[in-house]
Design an enzyme around this catalytic site. Structure first.
Site, PDB file in Angstrom:
ATOM      1  N   LEU A  16    -106.756   4.083 -68.548  1.00  8.84           N
ATOM      2  CA  LEU A  16    -106.282   3.654 -67.229  1.00  8.84           C
ATOM      3  C   LEU A  16    -106.511   2.165 -67.106  1.00  8.84           C
ATOM      4  O   LEU A  16    -107.546   1.661 -67.524  1.00  8.84           O
ATOM      5  CB  LEU A  16    -107.046   4.416 -66.147  1.00  8.84           C
ATOM      6  CG  LEU A  16    -106.976   3.965 -64.686  1.00  8.84           C
ATOM      7  CD1 LEU A  16    -107.209   5.162 -63.766  1.00  8.84           C
ATOM      8  CD2 LEU A  16    -108.002   2.873 -64.350  1.00  8.84           C
ATOM      9  N   ASN A  17    -105.523   1.454 -66.498  1.00  5.80           N
ATOM     10  CA  ASN A  17    -105.840   0.092 -66.062  1.00  5.80           C
ATOM     11  C   ASN A  17    -105.201  -0.190 -64.708  1.00  5.80           C
ATOM     12  O   ASN A  17    -105.462   0.583 -63.776  1.00  5.80           O
ATOM     13  CB  ASN A  17    -105.557  -0.968 -67.135  1.00  5.80           C
ATOM     14  CG  ASN A  17    -104.174  -1.005 -67.694  1.00  5.80           C
ATOM     15  OD1 ASN A  17    -103.690  -0.038 -68.269  1.00  5.80           O
ATOM     16  ND2 ASN A  17    -103.507  -2.133 -67.552  1.00  5.80           N
ATOM     17  N   ASP A  18    -104.427  -1.226 -64.522  1.00  5.56           N
ATOM     18  CA  ASP A  18    -104.063  -1.722 -63.196  1.00  5.56           C
ATOM     19  C   ASP A  18    -103.573  -0.637 -62.234  1.00  5.56           C
ATOM     20  O   ASP A  18    -102.707   0.167 -62.591  1.00  5.56           O
ATOM     21  CB  ASP A  18    -102.929  -2.740 -63.304  1.00  5.56           C
ATOM     22  CG  ASP A  18    -103.203  -3.865 -64.274  1.00  5.56           C
ATOM     23  OD1 ASP A  18    -104.229  -3.832 -64.967  1.00  5.56           O
ATOM     24  OD2 ASP A  18    -102.367  -4.779 -64.334  1.00  5.56           O
ATOM     25  N   TYR A  80     -94.806  -1.947 -67.120  1.00  5.42           N
ATOM     26  CA  TYR A  80     -95.971  -2.706 -66.688  1.00  5.42           C
ATOM     27  C   TYR A  80     -96.102  -2.685 -65.164  1.00  5.42           C
ATOM     28  O   TYR A  80     -95.344  -2.037 -64.457  1.00  5.42           O
ATOM     29  CB  TYR A  80     -95.906  -4.120 -67.242  1.00  5.42           C
ATOM     30  CG  TYR A  80     -96.344  -4.236 -68.687  1.00  5.42           C
ATOM     31  CD1 TYR A  80     -96.552  -3.102 -69.469  1.00  5.42           C
ATOM     32  CD2 TYR A  80     -96.554  -5.467 -69.285  1.00  5.42           C
ATOM     33  CE1 TYR A  80     -96.952  -3.197 -70.795  1.00  5.42           C
ATOM     34  CE2 TYR A  80     -96.957  -5.574 -70.612  1.00  5.42           C
ATOM     35  CZ  TYR A  80     -97.152  -4.439 -71.359  1.00  5.42           C
ATOM     36  OH  TYR A  80     -97.556  -4.548 -72.673  1.00  5.42           O
ATOM     37  N   ARG A 145     -94.445 -11.307 -64.864  1.00  2.56           N
ATOM     38  CA  ARG A 145     -94.582  -9.873 -64.584  1.00  2.56           C
ATOM     39  C   ARG A 145     -95.309  -9.589 -63.264  1.00  2.56           C
ATOM     40  O   ARG A 145     -95.732 -10.478 -62.566  1.00  2.56           O
ATOM     41  CB  ARG A 145     -95.327  -9.199 -65.725  1.00  2.56           C
ATOM     42  CG  ARG A 145     -96.686  -9.801 -66.078  1.00  2.56           C
ATOM     43  CD  ARG A 145     -97.318  -9.050 -67.246  1.00  2.56           C
ATOM     44  NE  ARG A 145     -98.562  -9.670 -67.702  1.00  2.56           N
ATOM     45  CZ  ARG A 145     -98.647 -10.545 -68.690  1.00  2.56           C
ATOM     46  NH1 ARG A 145     -97.558 -10.937 -69.330  1.00  2.56           N
ATOM     47  NH2 ARG A 145     -99.818 -11.056 -69.041  1.00  2.56           N
ATOM     48  N   ASP A 146     -95.422  -8.282 -63.000  1.00  2.02           N
ATOM     49  CA  ASP A 146     -96.237  -7.725 -61.907  1.00  2.02           C
ATOM     50  C   ASP A 146     -95.629  -7.983 -60.530  1.00  2.02           C
ATOM     51  O   ASP A 146     -96.251  -8.632 -59.676  1.00  2.02           O
ATOM     52  CB  ASP A 146     -97.674  -8.247 -61.955  1.00  2.02           C
ATOM     53  CG  ASP A 146     -98.311  -8.141 -63.325  1.00  2.02           C
ATOM     54  OD1 ASP A 146     -97.931  -7.218 -64.074  1.00  2.02           O
ATOM     55  OD2 ASP A 146     -99.174  -8.963 -63.647  1.00  2.02           O
TER      56      ASP A 146
END
Length: 435
Positions: A16-18, A80, A145-146
């Site tokens: 798991l990340n962001d 992402y 990104r993001d």
């Protein structure tokens, strides 16, 4: 014995990340997160996991099937991070598609319609027009990104993206749209204003440096001390050998961000990164962060139970005198320790232990005195990792949910996210060490 927390989000398996795509459905918080289910035994395949957290009381998060998989020509190497927004008729998820081709990284911004949240957890329909933004803007690299979206105060919609300039420095860029589908590049945020008093890296500065700014959040909050609406910008600057997360407070006019309060850390703990914020209540914000850091995946949870990393508890953020304070959304969490400190009071010290009697082992220590707070994490060989923060007299909350530990001091003036791994996943408990 298990490292698996009860109230913090952890992945069923893999990495798991962001946190991604947060939105509210009544008192349910829908949380998505970067998920590599086969990590570390299969090639990287970053998609979006999906979980729901009840904001009325602490309980186990409800898991649903993953919402996104990297299976389109524009996202073959990862779905992402990104955010969510509602246009009144639909909930839309926006994410960066990652494609690596001929040694180049080709980022794209894409959207997904959420259909029928129901007991299955919803259905996720990619827009046939994807990619809506097919590559990075001129003057920037593939680190682009993001997407995070809010309504633009002047009308329409605003998207902020983390970016890297061609000279390998970090930036935040802005796109605008009238319909959430057709996007126009607006430009890069420019900064002006007062000198900051906080230290980032080696020098005090208004705005941090770094070779990339990831996971920007830009939203308006009400300053409870002055009544003014101010803009809060959260960014994650990356430097060689370290990654940070902090925020600035100011007044945004077009693309000019007039800094009122310079850059300072959002969390002072051992592992906190890539938070996501949404507007909440009357001028507040709701935030969830990743209790992890890039490249720090070698934890006992992975070898013992096949998963790694958690998210923080949902936190309510308030702004006063251009400074954020934060506290868990729940007034209390089972097993937490609370106390108050006052001006001139002797230090209050708590240890976090595993085991009993002669076998008891101290895994972490919290000390609060006046305007200073510190958290020490003890390694398996007794090595110490110390984190310190300015705070103020007031209430403190110490929460240990298996391996996920969070500390709040000074009525939320300082927060610490601290992964703590007791031997063999033993239960952790707090013990007061000061008189």
């Amino acid at each position: 014995m298990s490292y698996r927390p009860r109230f913090h989000v952890s992945p069923p398996s893999g990495r798991l990340n962001d946190p991604n795509g947060m939105f509210l459905d009544g008192t349910d918080l829908h949380l998505f997160y970067q998920h590599d289910p086969g990590f570390p035994h299969a090639p990287k395949r970053t998609g979006w996991g999906h979980v729901v957290v009840d904001l009325t009381q602490p309980g186990r998060p409800r898991h649903f099937p993953d919402a996104l998989y990297p299976d389109r020509p524009y996202d073959l190497h990862g779905c992402y991070s990104g955010g969510a927004v509602s246009d009144g008729d639909n909930i839309w998820l926006f994410y960066t598609g990652n494609l690596k081709q001929d040694g180049r990284r080709i980022p794209s911004q894409n959207r997904v319609r959420v259909d029928n949240l129901g007991p299955e957890g919803g259905f996720y329909i990619r827009d046939a027009a994807n990619p809506l933004i097919p590559n990075h803007a001129p003057g920037y690299t593939g680190h682009f990104r993001d997407p995070m979206l809010t309504q633009d105060p002047t009308g329409g919609w605003r998207m902020v993206l983390g970016a890297q300039r061609e000279d390998e420095t970090g930036a935040v860029v802005v796109y605008y749209s009238a319909d959430l589908q057709n996007w126009e590049f607006g430009g890069e945020l420019r900064f002006s204003g007062v000198a900051a008093e906080y230290v980032s890296g080696e020098a005090a500065e208004d705005v941090p440096g770094g070779y990339m700014w990831e996971c920007p959040n830009l939203l308006r909050m009400r300053d409870t001390a002055t009544g003014e609406d101010l803009d809060v910008l959260v960014i994650c600057p990356q430097f060689p050998g370290r990654d940070e997360c902090g925020y600035l407070v100011g007044r945004l006019r077009g693309l000019e961000f007039e800094v009122v309060r310079g850059y300072r850390p959002l969390d002072f703990g051992h592992a906190f990164y890539a938070p996501q914020l949404i507007s909440y209540g009357e001028g507040q914000a709701l935030m969830v962060g990743w209790m992890g850091l890039p490249g720090q995946d070698d934890t006992p949870t992975l070898s013992a139970e096949g998963w790694v990393h958690t998210l923080t508890l949902p936190r309510v953020l308030e702004l006063a005198d251009a400074t954020l304070s934060q506290a868990p959304v729940w007034p209390s969490v089972p097993g937490e320790v609370t106390f108050r400190t006052a001006e001139g009071q002797a230090p209050v010290v708590y240890g976090l232990f595993a085991g009993t009697g002669a076998d008891a082992r101290e895994c972490a220590r919290v000390e609060v005195e006046g305007a200073s707070a510190s958290v020490v994490r003890f390694g398996p060989g007794g090595e110490q990792e110390v984190r310190q923060a300015p705070t103020r007299p007031g209430s403190a909350r110490l929460i240990a949910d298996s391996c996920a530990v969070e500390v709040f001091t000074g009525d939320g003036a300082a927060a610490f996210s601290v992964p703590v791994f007791a031997p063999n996943g033993q239960e952790l408990y707090w013990r007061k060490l000061s008189e």
